[in-house]
Every structure is written in C-alpha cells, then in structure tokens.
Design a protein around this motif. Structure first.
Motif, PDB file in Angstrom:
ATOM      1  N   UNK A 169       0.808  -1.221   0.000  1.00  0.00           N
ATOM      2  CA  UNK A 169       0.000   0.000   0.000  1.00  0.00           C
ATOM      3  C   UNK A 169       0.837   1.265   0.000  1.00  0.00           C
ATOM      4  N   UNK A 170       2.089   1.162   0.455  1.00  0.00           N
ATOM      5  CA  UNK A 170       2.963   2.337   0.513  1.00  0.00           C
ATOM      6  C   UNK A 170       4.331   1.966  -0.058  1.00  0.00           C
ATOM      7  N   UNK A 171       4.411   1.771  -1.377  1.00  0.00           N
ATOM      8  CA  UNK A 171       5.655   1.276  -1.992  1.00  0.00           C
ATOM      9  C   UNK A 171       6.840   2.214  -1.825  1.00  0.00           C
ATOM     10  N   UNK A 172       6.599   3.465  -1.475  1.00  0.00           N
ATOM     11  CA  UNK A 172       7.735   4.366  -1.257  1.00  0.00           C
ATOM     12  C   UNK A 172       8.603   3.917  -0.088  1.00  0.00           C
ATOM     13  N   UNK A 173       8.051   3.056   0.763  1.00  0.00           N
ATOM     14  CA  UNK A 173       8.839   2.535   1.884  1.00  0.00           C
ATOM     15  C   UNK A 173       9.993   1.652   1.405  1.00  0.00           C
ATOM     16  N   UNK A 174       9.911   1.165   0.189  1.00  0.00           N
ATOM     17  CA  UNK A 174      11.007   0.348  -0.342  1.00  0.00           C
ATOM     18  C   UNK A 174      12.317   1.135  -0.410  1.00  0.00           C
ATOM     19  N   UNK A 175      12.215   2.459  -0.467  1.00  0.00           N
ATOM     20  CA  UNK A 175      13.418   3.285  -0.490  1.00  0.00           C
ATOM     21  C   UNK A 175      14.210   3.154   0.812  1.00  0.00           C
ATOM     22  N   UNK A 176      13.541   2.693   1.871  1.00  0.00           N
ATOM     23  CA  UNK A 176      14.219   2.561   3.162  1.00  0.00           C
ATOM     24  C   UNK A 176      15.178   1.380   3.203  1.00  0.00           C
ATOM     25  N   UNK A 177      15.104   0.497   2.205  1.00  0.00           N
ATOM     26  CA  UNK A 177      15.997  -0.665   2.186  1.00  0.00           C
ATOM     27  C   UNK A 177      17.476  -0.259   2.241  1.00  0.00           C
ATOM     28  N   UNK A 178      17.778   0.875   1.649  1.00  0.00           N
ATOM     29  CA  UNK A 178      19.171   1.318   1.605  1.00  0.00           C
ATOM     30  C   UNK A 178      19.730   1.592   3.000  1.00  0.00           C
ATOM     31  N   UNK A 179      18.842   1.796   3.981  1.00  0.00           N
ATOM     32  CA  UNK A 179      19.298   2.120   5.327  1.00  0.00           C
ATOM     33  C   UNK A 179      19.187   0.940   6.285  1.00  0.00           C
ATOM     34  N   UNK A 180      18.756  -0.225   5.805  1.00  0.00           N
ATOM     35  CA  UNK A 180      18.699  -1.406   6.667  1.00  0.00           C
ATOM     36  C   UNK A 180      20.129  -1.766   7.090  1.00  0.00           C
ATOM     37  N   UNK A 181      20.335  -1.890   8.374  1.00  0.00           N
ATOM     38  CA  UNK A 181      21.660  -2.203   8.891  1.00  0.00           C
ATOM     39  C   UNK A 181      22.557  -0.998   9.077  1.00  0.00           C
ATOM     40  N   UNK A 182      22.119   0.186   8.657  1.00  0.00           N
ATOM     41  CA  UNK A 182      22.930   1.384   8.797  1.00  0.00           C
ATOM     42  C   UNK A 182      23.058   1.772  10.273  1.00  0.00           C
ATOM     43  N   UNK A 183      24.205   2.310  10.637  1.00  0.00           N
ATOM     44  CA  UNK A 183      24.419   2.833  11.986  1.00  0.00           C
ATOM     45  C   UNK A 183      24.205   4.357  12.043  1.00  0.00           C
TER      46      UNK A 183
END
Length: 294
Positions: A169-183
């Motif tokens: 429903x909110x595909x723009x959240x896929x952009x957050x993948x780049x920050x998975x695991x980021x400190x």
C-alpha cells in the motif's frame, strides 16, 4: 465516537491525549499496539497479538484486528485474558486500573481515547473501519530527530519492510531498504519522519496537527481539537489544560516513563519546551536533517 491520537513517538501524542482526556469525557488508553510490555501486550485492553512495531492494519487483515479493537473502543475489558497473561504486582495494579476505568467509562457513557504512536501507519483504517476521529501529531523534523538522538533511539526498518501489506500500500517505503543495517541514526530517523509524513498527508480522515503550533498556543489549539473530536470545551477542561501546559514541569527535564499507563507525559510549560528543540544537534546536523526531510 472514539478518538485516536497518533504520530511518531516523541511527537507529543501522550501530552495531546492527556489534554483531550482532561475534559472528563474520554477514557485514556495508552499504546495498545506497542509490542513491548508494558504498556502493550495487555490482552485485557486489546485481545490480539502485536508482532511488529508500527503494526500495519488494513482491510485485508482486519479479521485479526477488528473484533479486538471493537472490544477496546467499546470499553469491554477482558479480565480473565489479562490475568492469564500478566500476573506480577505491577500487572495486577494495571489490571485493576484499566478494568475499573473501562467499567466506569461504560456505565457513564464515556468514549475511548487511544493514544498510540504505533498506529500511525494504520491511521486510515482506524478512521474508515472504526469511525475514529484521528488526530496525527507531526513534529518539526529537526526537533523530532534531536529528541531521538538524545534518547539514543533508532528504527529498524526491517520491521516495516517485513510487512507485505504495508509495502504494497505504501511502496515508497522500499526506499528505506538502503538504510537497513545502517548505523547512521540521524539519517534513519529523518527517513522515518519523511516517509510517515508523506503517508499521513495523503491519508483521508486524518487531522494532521503541528506539535509546534499546539505547544505555542495550547488553549487555542486544544479548543480546536476538542471541537474536531466532538468534545465539549468546558471551564474545567480549560483550567486543567492551563495548569498542565503553562506551569513548570514537576519532574525535572528529559524523558521519563511514569504512572501505571507508562506514558511519557508530564506537566510542562509547552511554550518553553520549544526553546531547546534542536538541543544536541550541531548546525551541520540541523542542515543535514533539513536536507533529508525537505
């Protein structure tokens, strides 16, 4: 009509919820969707299993949630379910507090007020399916990020991305993948703020409210929210809000959980609370937050 006060954690939801309940017409229910116990995982309040922070609820999974929330907003407390799950002295005190508050509220015709930042991404469902008057607090991004930085908080984006219906429903959240695991906690908090604000701005049935505007002029702001929520603005409500929002904090400074509700709300001078909004961030950090959330 039930009232839902939501918004990201540290956006003023507890304060706003307590001020709306100050008129005496609502029963305050704190964070039923919080996956941490306490204040969440209390089946007496919500007889459903929360699996994620920012649990996403929509029509496709409503069968798991609608009966439970209908009980909650109708102030039907599940005594036995709570007693089976939580038996410590603290839990028993909460059981008595909530059980009696729900029963008294039902008998006196009061409505439920849900204060739950973890409902922010599901706000549209609460408005459409439960008929809630939804108030979503939005804090200035610099103030929001600074608060999270001071507390050492971060967001784990896998809790959002592992919810297929939310991503659908909110595909723009896929952009957050780049920050998975980021400190980089600053970048992650800024990304969460931006994504949430984008979702709220296009969600029907949600009254998006600026925390800063409310804090700068609480009497005017809360009088307006009382009207939106269908609550009577009484002299008693005005006196209580004046005392709670224009006097000094009685518990010092900083963030503190308090009371059986486990809420961070404390009496304060809301106008002075705006003075140190960016405390802890350097000018470079402030500029970076502005750029990331613009």
């Amino acid at each position: 009509m039930t009232v839902l006060v939501t918004g990201l954690p540290r956006s003023g939801t507890s304060w706003t919820g307590k001020m709306l309940a100050a008129g005496g017409d609502l029963v305050y229910v704190n964070e039923p969707l919080n996956p941490q116990h306490p204040p969440g995982r209390c089946p007496g309040v919500l007889r459903a299993t929360v699996t994620h922070r920012f649990q996403y609820i929509c029509d496709d999974n409503a069968a798991d949630w609608l009966p439970a929330f209908r009980d909650t907003v109708a102030l039907r407390y599940r005594w036995l379910s709570e007693l089976r799950a939580n038996r410590s002295p603290y839990d028993l005190a909460r059981l008595l507090r909530y059980g009696t508050a729900f029963a008294f509220g039902r008998l006196t015709g009061r409505r439920a007020l849900l204060d739950d930042p973890f409902a922010v991404l599901s706000a549209g469902w609460f408005a459409a399916s439960l008929g809630c008057r939804v108030i979503a607090l939005v804090r200035d991004p610099v103030s929001f990020v600074a608060s999270w930085q001071r507390l050492g908080w971060t967001i784990y984006f896998h809790e959002l991305l592992e919810q297929p219906l939310l991503v659908r429903d909110h595909p723009e959240l896929l952009e957050l993948r780049a920050l998975v695991g980021s400190q980089d906690r600053l970048a992650k908090a800024a990304a969460l703020w931006r994504a949430t604000r984008t979702i709220l701005d296009r969600t029907p049935g949600v009254r998006v409210t600026s925390y800063e505007s409310l804090a700068a002029d609480p009497l005017t702001g809360f009088r307006d929210l009382y009207a939106y929520a269908g609550l009577p603005w009484t002299p008693a409500a005005e006196r209580r809000i004046t005392r709670a929002c224009t006097g000094p904090s009685r518990t010092g400074t900083g963030f503190a959980w308090s009371g059986l509700s486990r809420t961070a709300y404390r009496p304060m001078d809301s106008r002075r609370a705006l003075d140190a909004a960016a405390r802890g961030l350097s000018p470079q950090d402030v500029a970076r937050v502005r750029a990331l959330t613009s």
